[in-house]
Write a protein that holds these residues in place. Structure first.
Motif, PDB file in Angstrom:
ATOM      1  N   CYS A 287      19.127  25.880 -30.275  1.00  0.00           N
ATOM      2  CA  CYS A 287      18.489  26.174 -28.996  1.00  0.00           C
ATOM      3  C   CYS A 287      17.635  27.438 -29.050  1.00  0.00           C
ATOM      4  O   CYS A 287      16.659  27.554 -28.303  1.00  0.00           O
ATOM      5  N   GLU A 288      17.993  28.392 -29.874  1.00  0.00           N
ATOM      6  CA  GLU A 288      17.170  29.594 -29.996  1.00  0.00           C
ATOM      7  C   GLU A 288      15.860  29.314 -30.722  1.00  0.00           C
ATOM      8  O   GLU A 288      14.829  29.896 -30.408  1.00  0.00           O
ATOM      9  N   ARG A 289      15.911  28.431 -31.678  1.00  0.00           N
ATOM     10  CA  ARG A 289      14.751  28.195 -32.541  1.00  0.00           C
ATOM     11  C   ARG A 289      13.849  27.087 -32.030  1.00  0.00           C
ATOM     12  O   ARG A 289      12.615  27.198 -32.085  1.00  0.00           O
ATOM     13  N   ASP A 290      14.438  26.006 -31.514  1.00  0.00           N
ATOM     14  CA  ASP A 290      13.664  24.815 -31.167  1.00  0.00           C
ATOM     15  C   ASP A 290      13.091  24.927 -29.764  1.00  0.00           C
ATOM     16  O   ASP A 290      13.722  25.469 -28.865  1.00  0.00           O
ATOM     17  N   ARG A 291      11.916  24.373 -29.588  1.00  0.00           N
ATOM     18  CA  ARG A 291      11.345  24.238 -28.256  1.00  0.00           C
ATOM     19  C   ARG A 291      11.263  22.761 -27.914  1.00  0.00           C
ATOM     20  O   ARG A 291      10.740  21.966 -28.674  1.00  0.00           O
ATOM     21  N   MET A 292      11.825  22.419 -26.752  1.00  0.00           N
ATOM     22  CA  MET A 292      11.889  20.999 -26.419  1.00  0.00           C
ATOM     23  C   MET A 292      10.473  20.411 -26.357  1.00  0.00           C
ATOM     24  O   MET A 292       9.553  21.106 -25.917  1.00  0.00           O
ATOM     25  N   PRO A 293      10.301  19.176 -26.879  1.00  0.00           N
ATOM     26  CA  PRO A 293      11.342  18.223 -27.267  1.00  0.00           C
ATOM     27  C   PRO A 293      11.704  18.212 -28.746  1.00  0.00           C
ATOM     28  O   PRO A 293      12.244  17.216 -29.225  1.00  0.00           O
ATOM     29  N   THR A 294      11.405  19.295 -29.481  1.00  0.00           N
ATOM     30  CA  THR A 294      11.788  19.333 -30.885  1.00  0.00           C
ATOM     31  C   THR A 294      13.295  19.170 -31.019  1.00  0.00           C
ATOM     32  O   THR A 294      14.066  19.864 -30.356  1.00  0.00           O
ATOM     33  N   ASN A 295      13.713  18.258 -31.878  1.00  0.00           N
ATOM     34  CA  ASN A 295      15.125  17.947 -32.107  1.00  0.00           C
ATOM     35  C   ASN A 295      15.824  17.461 -30.835  1.00  0.00           C
ATOM     36  O   ASN A 295      16.989  17.772 -30.585  1.00  0.00           O
ATOM     37  N   TYR A 296      15.100  16.694 -30.031  1.00  0.00           N
ATOM     38  CA  TYR A 296      15.671  15.922 -28.935  1.00  0.00           C
ATOM     39  C   TYR A 296      15.517  14.445 -29.284  1.00  0.00           C
ATOM     40  O   TYR A 296      14.673  14.070 -30.093  1.00  0.00           O
ATOM     41  N   ASP A 297      16.313  13.607 -28.669  1.00  0.00           N
ATOM     42  CA  ASP A 297      16.128  12.165 -28.758  1.00  0.00           C
ATOM     43  C   ASP A 297      15.714  11.658 -27.383  1.00  0.00           C
ATOM     44  O   ASP A 297      15.545  12.449 -26.452  1.00  0.00           O
ATOM     45  N   LYS A 298      15.592  10.346 -27.238  1.00  0.00           N
ATOM     46  CA  LYS A 298      15.022   9.797 -26.012  1.00  0.00           C
ATOM     47  C   LYS A 298      15.920   8.723 -25.426  1.00  0.00           C
ATOM     48  O   LYS A 298      16.347   7.798 -26.125  1.00  0.00           O
ATOM     49  N   LEU A 299      16.214   8.862 -24.124  1.00  0.00           N
ATOM     50  CA  LEU A 299      16.959   7.831 -23.423  1.00  0.00           C
ATOM     51  C   LEU A 299      16.113   6.574 -23.279  1.00  0.00           C
ATOM     52  O   LEU A 299      14.884   6.643 -23.269  1.00  0.00           O
ATOM     53  N   ALA A 300      16.782   5.458 -23.139  1.00  0.00           N
ATOM     54  CA  ALA A 300      16.069   4.179 -23.087  1.00  0.00           C
ATOM     55  C   ALA A 300      16.119   3.545 -21.711  1.00  0.00           C
ATOM     56  O   ALA A 300      15.893   2.351 -21.566  1.00  0.00           O
ATOM     57  N   GLY A 301      16.406   4.332 -20.681  1.00  0.00           N
ATOM     58  CA  GLY A 301      16.374   3.795 -19.331  1.00  0.00           C
ATOM     59  C   GLY A 301      17.704   3.902 -18.626  1.00  0.00           C
ATOM     60  O   GLY A 301      18.751   4.101 -19.241  1.00  0.00           O
ATOM     61  N   TYR A 373      21.258   4.296 -24.309  1.00  0.00           N
ATOM     62  CA  TYR A 373      20.690   4.974 -25.467  1.00  0.00           C
ATOM     63  C   TYR A 373      20.375   3.903 -26.498  1.00  0.00           C
ATOM     64  O   TYR A 373      21.283   3.277 -27.050  1.00  0.00           O
ATOM     65  N   ASN A 374      19.104   3.639 -26.720  1.00  0.00           N
ATOM     66  CA  ASN A 374      18.686   2.523 -27.553  1.00  0.00           C
ATOM     67  C   ASN A 374      18.227   3.047 -28.901  1.00  0.00           C
ATOM     68  O   ASN A 374      17.210   3.724 -28.997  1.00  0.00           O
ATOM     69  N   ALA A 375      18.977   2.744 -29.924  1.00  0.00           N
ATOM     70  CA  ALA A 375      18.663   3.283 -31.238  1.00  0.00           C
ATOM     71  C   ALA A 375      17.307   2.820 -31.750  1.00  0.00           C
ATOM     72  O   ALA A 375      16.635   3.523 -32.491  1.00  0.00           O
ATOM     73  N   THR A 376      16.849   1.648 -31.355  1.00  0.00           N
ATOM     74  CA  THR A 376      15.592   1.137 -31.878  1.00  0.00           C
ATOM     75  C   THR A 376      14.391   1.929 -31.362  1.00  0.00           C
ATOM     76  O   THR A 376      13.341   1.903 -31.972  1.00  0.00           O
ATOM     77  N   ASN A 377      14.560   2.615 -30.248  1.00  0.00           N
ATOM     78  CA  ASN A 377      13.467   3.409 -29.713  1.00  0.00           C
ATOM     79  C   ASN A 377      13.552   4.871 -30.131  1.00  0.00           C
ATOM     80  O   ASN A 377      12.791   5.699 -29.671  1.00  0.00           O
ATOM     81  N   SER A 378      14.493   5.180 -30.986  1.00  0.00           N
ATOM     82  CA  SER A 378      14.762   6.568 -31.317  1.00  0.00           C
ATOM     83  C   SER A 378      13.884   7.048 -32.461  1.00  0.00           C
ATOM     84  O   SER A 378      13.484   6.288 -33.326  1.00  0.00           O
ATOM     85  N   LEU A 379      13.601   8.345 -32.456  1.00  0.00           N
ATOM     86  CA  LEU A 379      12.921   8.966 -33.575  1.00  0.00           C
ATOM     87  C   LEU A 379      13.894   9.265 -34.710  1.00  0.00           C
ATOM     88  O   LEU A 379      13.491   9.707 -35.774  1.00  0.00           O
ATOM     89  N   TYR A 380      15.180   9.070 -34.453  1.00  0.00           N
ATOM     90  CA  TYR A 380      16.224   9.402 -35.411  1.00  0.00           C
ATOM     91  C   TYR A 380      17.042   8.159 -35.727  1.00  0.00           C
ATOM     92  O   TYR A 380      16.827   7.102 -35.166  1.00  0.00           O
ATOM     93  N   ASN A 381      17.992   8.329 -36.596  1.00  0.00           N
ATOM     94  CA  ASN A 381      18.927   7.242 -36.894  1.00  0.00           C
ATOM     95  C   ASN A 381      20.271   7.617 -36.294  1.00  0.00           C
ATOM     96  O   ASN A 381      21.100   8.250 -36.934  1.00  0.00           O
TER      97      ASN A 381
END
Length: 956
Positions: A287-301, A373-381
């Motif tokens: 949290c000190e280093r990152d500025r959102m949305p860096t290292n955030y994931d995305k809800l799917a609705g 939370y839909n893994a297929t829409n995620s920037l991560y695994n």
């Protein structure tokens, strides 16, 4: 202050600051625009002309000049000097050619010294005649026979020192109004509970060349670490630790390895070098280093919704016969109607109205109760959500308009089979169900495909520096940092326990000798000084208690900080530090009068640096006695705010609501997620924001400015002449001689794809619309009674969105479009929207009162655009039929525009044509292409009282 006085002030300011960039005798005609700069210096100073314009933006040469000005101005503040390396990094100084000469190191000076005239009180053991006491939290003693008056026999706790003062005053050793000084020795005071400082006429000072630390945490020095896996250690927490308050963990070198000769370095140096460790989270981040949305994931609705937020209802009181404000207003908030028509006033507000998340905004805003939370829409695994368990996880969600963030407790996480037709037969959905929370932003709003991260999840303890608390079994799990592996004995750990370390305020009622209809207060604490103390290790603010919505701005806030004032008069905080506090630094709540916070150092604060919040319970200003309990006459000066809002993204260095005469002077603000300064309402007025240097704000949000103001509700306050009657007219506010720069970190986050600028599209440049209007001075939603003068705004313009009586005079605006590194389209010199109904087809002003008192004069703007003025709700028919005096257009005159193309008003009329209609009368235009960079630099420095080279002064 009368209007006449204000305009006199403007004339004086205008005369003082006018320094010609070009010859005053040069032509103003469009055809002669390219001849407006003398040829005297152009041949041998060709390299000094403005270069690097790219799609209408300033190049690196101009950027570096502005960065150097920010640095030089910051180095005038002693508390900022010791952070020169952090300031240089924030300014990205190394990107500038010859940067070491442009950014010279500051002069060395002592980090902290106590006043020399106080040393006379440092005595050996003596009878109790001198009003002096000593506290040493590590080596002192609270034995019954020890009174703490001898330097060789200090007390151990501050609570005992305050009790001794009370006892000695009662016994006659100290008089009731005699100032007793308590010297705090070097060391860490781990506060088991909040110190309620209720004793007046006391001074709590650091001993010379030492920095006592008041910690809201608990040391974990006696816990035993054992191996849980090859990477993870586990320890059982002692029974005296309140596990419900454990939301932060800090590590710093032990005394054994941090061996310094100076006792100051021995203790404060260890804390100053501490690391704020990260709760186990997904996705991994810091949290000190990152500025959102860096290292955030995305809800799917959203899966389901609840009607969670409702308006507070009608808490207005009607007072017929009070004078009317002749203004435009913000029409979409029903809480306080336009007082010119129905005469309803916002006169009552108590935080109890909002205990069930009620707030000022629109009713029936649905907020989702469950999210997929839909893994297929995620920037991560991502992992399977069901492996996260149902512990004490917390989810952080970015506001849908990038106005801040929310936090919720996670009620449950599970994976279920999908039932939608679009999914395959074996598809599944990961469901996160939310518990309490969501009150960290007053606006509310939908949550669907927002960015998020989730923390305190045991399954996500998968990288070094992360930790997890199992509150049920009282176990702490930790993956050590690389330098800590196999050397845990060389590190000290502290966990959070208290939200408030020091509470300054009284409680007993005392009748006033001079009764006033407006001022009957409980007996306050008076004449208290706290000097040279460090505050650290407080809990986060976002979920321990519900926030209050103090007034009709966007913000909700917790009225508590590491230091909290309430019911206090003549309090001085001087040379104190707030280091890694997880909530607010300072909170002034209710009646706080004639107080000062000076030379403060706020570093990596979890929420806001300083919040000032008034209380107006049952205010009846005309036929009886009311209680007005608001911070009044408070000065905050020469403070350093380096990175606020580590956790709370709707936060600022200074937040003001329901307060009067707050003076914010000569401070340094940088690396903040939202506005550096936010004035939440139009109550009271009398604020002054002057000689501050502000940059790298709005780093994690949109639709805002480094200084933001609102005035959505009408308030009745005491008249300026203090005759005891009420008025809807606040005192004038002054914003003057500040250096305000948008960026330079701006471009690092807001590029293609997602983010506040792009609003989810793939545009490279940030459009002005769509929640990305980043301005220098953001007078939003009905702001009124502001005089902005002699400010230097770099890479952002001025904003005026509805309201009345705002004057912009003698400001310098440098490329409001932005710079190349920022990747955005920017704003004009001034953008204004004054139509009352927010509708271009509204009735012309001839049929309603529209004389708003808006003035834009004597300003200098360098812009690539040909339209320096932009009126979003401009009504051409109204102007042509009724003239300038009957429109919502501000009065504009005597401005200087340095343009790349000939002036055009609303893209249609040249300057002469505009002046014939009464617009920009007496204003001049010049060619931007021949302006010397050195002269821009010199003009800005002269306006800010910085040194300017004689060679630069000669440049035209």
């Amino acid at each position: 202050m009368t209007i006449a006085t204000v305009f006199f002030y403007i004339v004086v300011v205008a005369v003082f600051v006018v320094t010609p960039l070009v010859s005053a005798s040069e032509s103003n005609d469009d055809n002669n625009q390219q001849k407006n700069v003398r040829d005297t210096h152009t041949r041998h100073r060709a390299s000094s002309m403005v270069k690097g314009l790219h799609k209408g933006q300033a190049g690196l040469d101009v950027e570096c000049i502005m960065r150097a000005i920010a640095y030089d101005m910051a180095m005038r503040v002693p508390t900022a000097e010791k952070h020169s390396s952090s300031i240089l990094e924030s300014l990205q100084a190394s990107a500038c050619p010859n940067w070491t000469s442009m950014f010279p190191p500051p002069k060395e000076r002592a980090d902290f010294t106590i006043k020399s005239d106080d040393t006379a009180n440092f005595t050996s053991c003596c009878p109790c005649q001198q009003p002096t006491m000593y506290v040493d939290c590590e080596n002192g003693s609270d034995d019954d026979n020890n009174h703490g008056t001898c330097i060789e026999r200090p007390l151990r706790t501050l609570e005992r020192a305050q009790q001794e003062i009370q006892d000695m005053r009662h016994s006659g050793h100290f008089t009731s109004d005699e100032v007793v000084t308590v010297y705090l020795r070097e060391g860490i005071c781990y506060m088991s509970e909040t110190l309620f400082l209720t004793e007046s006429h006391t001074a709590w000072r650091a001993y010379p060349n030492e920095r006592p630390i008041l910690s809201g945490g608990a040391p974990l020095s006696n816990i035993t670490w054992s191996k849980y896996t090859d990477d993870i250690l586990v320890a059982e927490l002692p029974t005296w630790i309140n596990v419900s308050a454990v939301d932060g963990l800090f590590a710093f070198p032990s005394r054994r390895i941090y061996n310094r000769t100076s006792p100051y370095e021995k203790q404060f140096g260890r804390i100053n070098s501490q690391t704020r460790l990260t709760r186990a989270r997904y996705p991994n981040g810091n949290c000190e280093r990152d500025r959102m949305p860096t290292n955030y994931d995305k809800l799917a609705g959203a899966i389901s919704s609840i009607d969670a937020w409702r308006t507070a209802g009608n808490v207005s009181i009607r007072f017929p016969g009070v004078e009317k404000k002749n203004s435009s207003f913000y029409p979409w908030f029903g809480h306080s109607r336009d007082i010119r028509w129905v005469q309803d006033y916002h006169t009552e507000n108590s935080s109890s109205y909002y205990a069930s998340r009620q707030q000022f905004w629109q009713p029936n805003i649905a907020t989702a109760a469950s999210y997929q939370y839909n893994a297929t829409n995620s920037l991560y695994n991502p992992p399977n959500v069901s492996s996260w368990g149902n512990g004490d996880a917390i989810i952080h969600v970015i506001h849908y308009s990038w106005w801040g963030n929310w936090q919720w407790e996670v009620a449950s996480q599970r994976t279920v089979k999908s039932s939608t037709e679009d999914d395959s037969a074996d598809a599944s959905r990961n469901i996160i169900e939310f518990g309490k929370g969501g009150w960290q932003d007053a606006h509310g709003g939908a949550v669907s495909h927002n960015y998020f991260f989730i923390e305190n999840v045991f399954a996500e303890l998968d990288t070094e520096g992360e930790w997890y608390i199992d509150k049920i079994n009282r176990k702490l799990y930790f993956w050590p940092l690389r330098e800590q592996r196999d050397r845990m004995q060389d590190w000290d750990f502290v966990t959070t326990q208290l939200p408030v370390v020091l509470h300054i305020g009284g409680g007993n009622k005392m009748p006033s000798k001079k009764k006033s209809k407006w001022q009957i207060y409980p007996f306050p604490v008076q004449n208290v000084v706290v000097e040279g103390v460090v505050f650290a290790h407080t809990t986060t603010s976002f979920l321990h208690e519900r926030y209050t919505v103090p007034s009709a701005g966007d913000w909700s806030v917790l009225p508590k900080g590491a230091v909290t004032f309430r019911n206090a008069v003549n309090v001085i905080l001087e040379s104190c530090s707030w280091l890694h506090v997880n909530g607010n630094g300072v909170a002034m709540h209710g009646m706080v009068h004639n107080s000062t916070i000076s030379k403060g150092d706020f570093v990596k604060v979890g929420d806001s640096g300083i919040v000032s919040i008034g209380r107006l319970p049952k205010l009846i200003p005309f036929n009886g006695v009311g209680v007005v309990s608001v911070p009044t006459n408070v000065t905050i000066s020469q403070c350093h705010f380096g990175q606020t809002g580590v956790y709370g993204k709707q936060s600022s260095a200074l937040f003001v609501a329901l307060s009067k005469n707050i003076h914010f002077l000569e401070n340094v603000l940088y690396d903040g997620p939202r506005a550096g300064i936010n004035i939440n309402d139009g109550f009271g007025g009398g604020h002054r924001i002057a000689k501050n240097v502000i940059f790298n704000q709005i780093l994690e949000s949109g639709d805002h400015g480094p200084i933001n103001t609102w005035s959505r509700s009408a308030y009745i306050q005491e008249r300026q002449d203090s005759d005891g009657t009420g008025s809807v007219i606040p005192s004038w506010n002054y914003i003057d001689q500040n250096f305000i720069m948008l960026g330079p970190k701006f471009g690092a986050l807001y590029g293609p794809g997602d983010g506040p600028c792009s609003n989810g599209n793939s545009q490279f440049y940030c459009p002005k619309n769509g929640g990305s209007l980043f301005t220098c001075l953001d007078h939003d939603d009905g702001s009124e009674y502001y005089l902005d003068t002699r400010n230097v705004c770099a890479f952002a313009g001025l904003k005026n969105y509805i309201g009345q009586n705002k004057i912009w005079d003698s400001n310098l605006l440098v490329f409001p479009e932005g710079a190349i590194s920022q990747n955005r389209s920017g704003t004009p010199c001034i953008w204004t929207s004054m139509d009352m109904a927010g509708d271009k087809e509204a009735l012309p002003c001839s049929l309603r009162p529209c004389r708003t008192g808006e003035v834009y004069t004597n300003n200098t703007c360098l812009t690539y655009s040909s339209s320096p003025l932009e009126y979003d709700m401009f009504n051409e028919t109204d102007l042509l039929l009724n003239g300038i005096k009957n429109t919502t257009i501000p009065y504009t005159a005597r401005n200087r525009y340095f343009l790349n193309r000939a002036y055009r008003f609303q893209g249609k009329w040249n300057l002469s044509e505009a002046q014939n209609m009464g617009i920009d009368v007496g204003s001049t235009q010049y060619s931007l292409k021949k302006v010397a960079i050195e002269k821009i630099d010199c003009l800005a420095r002269t306006m800010l009282d910085l040194a300017c080279s004689a060679d630069y002064q000669a440049v035209e």
